[in-house]
Design a protein around this motif. Structure first.
Motif, PDB file in Angstrom:
ATOM      1  N   ALA A   1       0.821  -1.217   0.000  1.00 37.43           N
ATOM      2  CA  ALA A   1       0.000   0.000   0.000  1.00 37.43           C
ATOM      3  C   ALA A   1       0.848   1.257   0.000  1.00 37.43           C
ATOM      4  O   ALA A   1       0.408   2.307  -0.453  1.00 37.43           O
ATOM      5  CB  ALA A   1      -0.933   0.001   1.208  1.00 37.43           C
TER       6      ALA A   1
ATOM      7  N   LYS B   1      -0.412   7.404  -3.835  1.00 32.22           N
ATOM      8  CA  LYS B   1      -1.150   7.913  -2.682  1.00 32.22           C
ATOM      9  C   LYS B   1      -0.539   7.479  -1.358  1.00 32.22           C
ATOM     10  O   LYS B   1      -0.744   8.111  -0.341  1.00 32.22           O
ATOM     11  CB  LYS B   1      -2.615   7.503  -2.755  1.00 32.22           C
TER      12      LYS B   1
ATOM     13  N   TYR C   1      -1.235   4.807   0.466  1.00 37.27           N
ATOM     14  CA  TYR C   1      -2.127   4.063   1.353  1.00 37.27           C
ATOM     15  C   TYR C   1      -3.004   3.149   0.521  1.00 37.27           C
ATOM     16  O   TYR C   1      -3.121   3.302  -0.693  1.00 37.27           O
ATOM     17  CB  TYR C   1      -2.981   4.992   2.225  1.00 37.27           C
ATOM     18  N   ASP C   2      -3.627   2.197   1.184  1.00 32.11           N
ATOM     19  CA  ASP C   2      -4.515   1.230   0.528  1.00 32.11           C
ATOM     20  C   ASP C   2      -5.884   1.884   0.341  1.00 32.11           C
ATOM     21  O   ASP C   2      -6.630   2.072   1.302  1.00 32.11           O
ATOM     22  CB  ASP C   2      -4.618  -0.026   1.403  1.00 32.11           C
ATOM     23  N   GLU C   3      -6.193   2.206  -0.902  1.00 32.64           N
ATOM     24  CA  GLU C   3      -7.462   2.886  -1.183  1.00 32.64           C
ATOM     25  C   GLU C   3      -8.668   2.019  -0.818  1.00 32.64           C
ATOM     26  O   GLU C   3      -9.689   2.542  -0.374  1.00 32.64           O
ATOM     27  CB  GLU C   3      -7.532   3.294  -2.651  1.00 32.64           C
ATOM     28  N   ARG C   4      -8.542   0.721  -0.995  1.00 37.34           N
ATOM     29  CA  ARG C   4      -9.654  -0.198  -0.660  1.00 37.34           C
ATOM     30  C   ARG C   4      -9.928  -0.189   0.846  1.00 37.34           C
ATOM     31  O   ARG C   4     -11.071  -0.108   1.283  1.00 37.34           O
ATOM     32  CB  ARG C   4      -9.322  -1.600  -1.135  1.00 37.34           C
TER      33      ARG C   4
ATOM     34  N   TRP D   1      -9.108   2.216   2.943  1.00 37.61           N
ATOM     35  CA  TRP D   1      -9.617   3.543   3.279  1.00 37.61           C
ATOM     36  C   TRP D   1     -11.109   3.622   2.946  1.00 37.61           C
ATOM     37  O   TRP D   1     -11.890   4.159   3.727  1.00 37.61           O
ATOM     38  CB  TRP D   1      -8.819   4.621   2.542  1.00 37.61           C
ATOM     39  N   GLN D   2     -11.504   3.077   1.812  1.00 40.55           N
ATOM     40  CA  GLN D   2     -12.918   3.077   1.446  1.00 40.55           C
ATOM     41  C   GLN D   2     -13.744   2.293   2.468  1.00 40.55           C
ATOM     42  O   GLN D   2     -14.830   2.731   2.862  1.00 40.55           O
ATOM     43  CB  GLN D   2     -13.108   2.489   0.052  1.00 40.55           C
TER      44      GLN D   2
ATOM     45  N   CYS E   1     -14.135   4.339   5.535  1.00 36.71           N
ATOM     46  CA  CYS E   1     -15.104   5.414   5.306  1.00 36.71           C
ATOM     47  C   CYS E   1     -16.532   4.896   5.341  1.00 36.71           C
ATOM     48  O   CYS E   1     -17.410   5.515   5.944  1.00 36.71           O
ATOM     49  CB  CYS E   1     -14.822   6.100   3.970  1.00 36.71           C
TER      50      CYS E   1
ATOM     51  N   THR F   1      -3.082   5.867   6.280  1.00 30.31           N
ATOM     52  CA  THR F   1      -4.358   6.362   5.751  1.00 30.31           C
ATOM     53  C   THR F   1      -4.309   7.890   5.759  1.00 30.31           C
ATOM     54  O   THR F   1      -3.485   8.480   6.453  1.00 30.31           O
ATOM     55  CB  THR F   1      -5.565   5.930   6.620  1.00 30.31           C
TER      56      THR F   1
ATOM     57  N   SER G   1      -7.325  14.396   6.957  1.00 32.25           N
ATOM     58  CA  SER G   1      -8.755  14.650   6.757  1.00 32.25           C
ATOM     59  C   SER G   1      -9.388  15.244   8.009  1.00 32.25           C
ATOM     60  O   SER G   1     -10.153  16.208   7.936  1.00 32.25           O
ATOM     61  CB  SER G   1      -9.492  13.352   6.402  1.00 32.25           C
TER      62      SER G   1
END
Length: 97
Positions: free
Chosen positions: A28, A33, A35-38, A40-41, A44, A82, A87
């Motif tokens: 990741a 980016k 980080y692991d976008e999956r 993070w999703q 979220c 992340t 954020s």
């Protein structure tokens, strides 16, 4: 600690255990980016990480800074990269303005 915060921590622990193996964490960090976008999703969607400290009436999760700190602690415990800290700080700055 409130029951809600304990559940939040438990959910993050479960997601990290399931989706953030050491090999996955190393992989990741390579993309642009970092980080692991999956993952993070998932954070979220399941814990409202992207808008954790945003009030519900503004479309957020309605949490407080201590909730964000609890999630950050769990992620940090496992060295999970992340965008949560950035954020959260941006949300707090916008809410204060």
């Amino acid at each position: 600690m409130s029951e809600e915060r304990a559940l939040l921590i438990q959910t993050v622990r479960h997601l990290v255990a399931k989706h953030a193996s050491p090999a996955a964490l190393c992989a990741a960090m390579d993309p642009p980016k970092g980080y692991d976008e999956r993952l993070w999703q998932l954070l979220c969607e399941q814990v409202g990480a992207a808008a954790l400290v945003v009030p519900e009436d503004l479309g957020g999760a309605g949490g407080v800074l201590a909730d964000a700190a609890a999630v950050l602690t769990e992620l940090g415990r496992n060295l999970v990269p992340t965008p949560l800290l950035g954020s959260t700080l941006a949300e707090l700055a916008l809410l204060a303005g």
